[in-house]
Design a protein around this motif. Structure first.
Motif, mmCIF file in Angstrom:
data_model
loop_
_atom_site.group_PDB
_atom_site.id
_atom_site.type_symbol
_atom_site.label_atom_id
_atom_site.label_comp_id
_atom_site.label_asym_id
_atom_site.label_seq_id
_atom_site.Cartn_x
_atom_site.Cartn_y
_atom_site.Cartn_z
ATOM 1 N N ARG A 1 0.839 -1.217 0.000
ATOM 2 C CA ARG A 1 0.000 0.000 0.000
ATOM 3 C C ARG A 1 0.866 1.255 0.000
ATOM 4 O O ARG A 1 0.649 2.177 -0.794
ATOM 5 N N ALA A 2 1.839 1.307 0.881
ATOM 6 C CA ALA A 2 2.732 2.478 0.945
ATOM 7 C C ALA A 2 3.519 2.632 -0.351
ATOM 8 O O ALA A 2 3.683 3.754 -0.854
ATOM 9 N N LEU A 3 3.975 1.528 -0.905
ATOM 10 C CA LEU A 3 4.746 1.594 -2.150
ATOM 11 C C LEU A 3 3.896 2.075 -3.318
ATOM 12 O O LEU A 3 4.382 2.823 -4.167
ATOM 13 N N ARG A 4 2.639 1.672 -3.350
ATOM 14 C CA ARG A 4 1.763 2.153 -4.426
ATOM 15 C C ARG A 4 1.663 3.671 -4.402
ATOM 16 O O ARG A 4 1.715 4.322 -5.447
ATOM 17 N N GLY B 1 13.715 -5.444 -4.208
ATOM 18 C CA GLY B 1 13.878 -6.853 -3.908
ATOM 19 C C GLY B 1 12.738 -7.338 -3.028
ATOM 20 O O GLY B 1 11.997 -6.536 -2.449
ATOM 21 N N LEU B 2 12.602 -8.647 -2.915
ATOM 22 C CA LEU B 2 11.522 -9.220 -2.108
ATOM 23 C C LEU B 2 11.523 -8.711 -0.677
ATOM 24 O O LEU B 2 10.471 -8.395 -0.122
ATOM 25 N N ASP B 3 12.708 -8.645 -0.056
ATOM 26 C CA ASP B 3 12.800 -8.212 1.341
ATOM 27 C C ASP B 3 12.414 -6.750 1.533
ATOM 28 O O ASP B 3 12.129 -6.329 2.653
ATOM 29 N N ASP B 4 12.407 -5.983 0.460
ATOM 30 C CA ASP B 4 12.009 -4.578 0.557
ATOM 31 C C ASP B 4 10.490 -4.413 0.462
ATOM 32 O O ASP B 4 9.959 -3.360 0.806
#
Length: 73
Positions: A12-15, A62-65
């Protein structure tokens, strides 16, 4: 009743930091429904590994991010 997943995410934050991308936009880019994106964001569904990679690539991370899993004590 469905057991919530332990996998956390920052979708959500990344969007919002990526041009206020909508759930529908993200869903279209990874080939799933908007409802799937909602369930992942809310922690009601864990994406497959392939889908997790696709989501991370949309954000150039990356996945962990994007995803997290609690450490064992």
């Amino acid at each position: 009743m469905v057991k919530p997943t332990l996998v956390t995410n920052r979708i959500r934050a990344l969007r919002f930091t990526h041009g206020e991308m909508t759930q529908a936009d993200l869903a279209a880019r990874v080939g799933v429904t908007r409802q799937t994106v909602i369930a992942i964001e809310q922690g009601r569904y864990s994406p497959s590994l392939e889908m997790a990679f696709q989501i991370a690539r949309v954000f150039g991370l990356g996945l962990d991010d994007v995803f997290g899993y609690p450490e064992e004590n």
